[in-house]
Design an enzyme around this catalytic site. Structure first.
Site, PDB file in Angstrom:
ATOM      1  N   ASN A  18       2.394   1.782  -3.412  1.00 31.57           N
ATOM      2  CA  ASN A  18       1.405   2.340  -4.334  1.00 31.57           C
ATOM      3  C   ASN A  18       1.258   3.849  -4.148  1.00 31.57           C
ATOM      4  O   ASN A  18       1.151   4.608  -5.112  1.00 31.57           O
ATOM      5  CB  ASN A  18       0.047   1.675  -4.121  1.00 31.57           C
ATOM      6  CG  ASN A  18      -0.014   0.279  -4.701  1.00 31.57           C
ATOM      7  OD1 ASN A  18       0.817  -0.099  -5.517  1.00 31.57           O
ATOM      8  ND2 ASN A  18      -0.995  -0.496  -4.279  1.00 31.57           N
ATOM      9  N   GLY A  33      -7.913   2.291  -2.870  1.00 27.08           N
ATOM     10  CA  GLY A  33      -7.707   3.058  -1.645  1.00 27.08           C
ATOM     11  C   GLY A  33      -6.386   3.796  -1.634  1.00 27.08           C
ATOM     12  O   GLY A  33      -6.295   4.927  -1.133  1.00 27.08           O
ATOM     13  N   ASP A  34      -5.350   3.172  -2.182  1.00 29.66           N
ATOM     14  CA  ASP A  34      -4.036   3.816  -2.244  1.00 29.66           C
ATOM     15  C   ASP A  34      -4.054   4.999  -3.207  1.00 29.66           C
ATOM     16  O   ASP A  34      -3.435   6.038  -2.949  1.00 29.66           O
ATOM     17  CB  ASP A  34      -2.967   2.802  -2.676  1.00 29.66           C
ATOM     18  CG  ASP A  34      -3.005   1.549  -1.830  1.00 29.66           C
ATOM     19  OD1 ASP A  34      -3.287   1.647  -0.620  1.00 29.66           O
ATOM     20  OD2 ASP A  34      -2.758   0.468  -2.383  1.00 29.66           O
ATOM     21  N   SER A  35      -4.765   4.842  -4.319  1.00 31.70           N
ATOM     22  CA  SER A  35      -4.904   5.944  -5.271  1.00 31.70           C
ATOM     23  C   SER A  35      -5.650   7.106  -4.624  1.00 31.70           C
ATOM     24  O   SER A  35      -5.292   8.272  -4.811  1.00 31.70           O
ATOM     25  CB  SER A  35      -5.656   5.469  -6.518  1.00 31.70           C
ATOM     26  OG  SER A  35      -4.913   4.484  -7.208  1.00 31.70           O
ATOM     27  N   LYS A  90       0.815  -1.219   0.000  1.00 28.94           N
ATOM     28  CA  LYS A  90       0.000   0.000   0.000  1.00 28.94           C
ATOM     29  C   LYS A  90       0.849   1.270   0.000  1.00 28.94           C
ATOM     30  O   LYS A  90       0.567   2.218  -0.725  1.00 28.94           O
ATOM     31  CB  LYS A  90      -0.960  -0.033   1.191  1.00 28.94           C
ATOM     32  CG  LYS A  90      -2.024  -1.123   1.078  1.00 28.94           C
ATOM     33  CD  LYS A  90      -2.949  -1.154   2.274  1.00 28.94           C
ATOM     34  CE  LYS A  90      -3.901   0.018   2.283  1.00 28.94           C
ATOM     35  NZ  LYS A  90      -4.819   0.021   1.140  1.00 28.94           N
TER      36      LYS A  90
END
Length: 310
Positions: free
Chosen positions: A41, A253-255, A38
């Site tokens: 990313n 979610g990371d984006s 995560k």
């Protein structure tokens, strides 16, 4: 400088197959391999929007080498403490016939105390005023969630900011250090507060408000296909999610987090940062990895940010 911290990185193998049947050879249509985790990313997202950062992690074997090489290829400096075990490989399979996604996520190698200390010492030596450390994801074996306290103490001593995106309940124990951003989803918030039933967005907003009252500066709650909530000491904002065809949710979610954090660092307002973050997360969910922002502007037109009262 922004430091992303990934204590259980991975190589993610994304597979598309027409069907999945037991006890037979299932031929795949195509596959993709990504350096992942995560925090890693988030590093890629920050780089895409023009923000320099450094990826910090731990791992070993050829898989860790691949991840480090991918970071370097994208001009992202990295520091990895070497572990004895081999960095994990996760498998995400999309079955076209049933429109289903299967996620097989491995636990990761054992990371001894001396490797953990190397990361803490590295931050102690390098962290400066107004720097940001972003701690994301799960932790490898033998890394206690209490390490969040150590990161928070180091940040406080150096007048740096902390961003947290991890499911561990120990997040509640570091709210006293006033983390800049925490990004739970609905399941994580329910776990933290010992709640089993489904919650609506008003109930989630109230719990987010409690997290702010306990010390968090900003609480970004991802709601998947229902959008996201943002809670601060002054306001509660809600943004809907645009309509997309979901392909892979692994990097959404990371984006969202990387875009939100980056937008704030560029001095944008909360509402516009939330809109950009939701668009980025939605775009990522329609792709095999994180967003490339090519459709983000179009998706933003479908998102409306409202202030809500609870």
């Amino acid at each position: 400088m922004i430091y992303t911290i990934t204590l259980n990185p991975a190589i993610d193998l994304f597979i598309d197959t027409e069907k999945m049947q037991p006890n037979t050879v299932n031929r795949t249509q195509n596959y993709d391999i990504q350096a992942n985790g995560k925090g890693i990313n988030v590093s890629f997202i920050l780089k895409k929007i023009g923000l320099e950062n450094q990826a910090i992690g731990v791992g070993g074997g050829f898989t860790a080498d691949y991840i480090k090489n991918e970071l370097k290829r994208n001009h992202i400096p990295c520091y990895f403490a070497k572990s004895k075990g081999i960095t994990r490989i996760n498998v995400f399979t999309r079955v076209v016939q049933n429109n289903e996604e299967y996620k097989l996520v491995n636990p990761g190698p054992i990371v001894e105390k001396k490797e953990q200390s190397k990361i803490l010492n590295y931050l102690t030596d390098n962290l400066k005023k107004d720097d940001v450390i972003c701690i994301s994801g799960s932790f490898s074996k033998e890394i206690s969630p209490n390490i969040l306290n150590e990161f928070s103490k180091i940040a406080k001593r150096n007048d740096a900011r902390v961003v947290l995106d991890t499911a561990y309940k120990e997040v509640l124990g570091v709210l006293k250090y006033h983390p800049w951003i925490i990004k739970p989803n609905e399941d994580e918030i329910k776990h933290w507060f010992g709640i089993s039933q489904d919650l609506n967005k008003t109930q989630l907003a109230k719990l987010g408000k409690k997290l702010v009252e306990r010390g968090a500066q900003l609480v970004l709650i991802s709601l998947g296909s229902d959008g996201a909530l943002l809670i601060s000491s002054k306001t509660i904002l809600y943004g809907n999610a645009p309509k997309i065809e979901v392909l892979n949710t692994a990097g959404a979610g990371d984006s969202m987090l990387g875009t939100f954090m980056g937008s704030l660092l560029k001095k944008n307002e909360l509402a516009s940062s939330l809109k950009s973050a939701i668009a980025a997360g939605s775009d990522a969910a329609s792709r095999e990895w994180i967003t490339d922002f090519s459709a983000a502007a179009k998706l933003e037109n479908e998102i409306k940010i409202d202030e809500i009262k609870v």
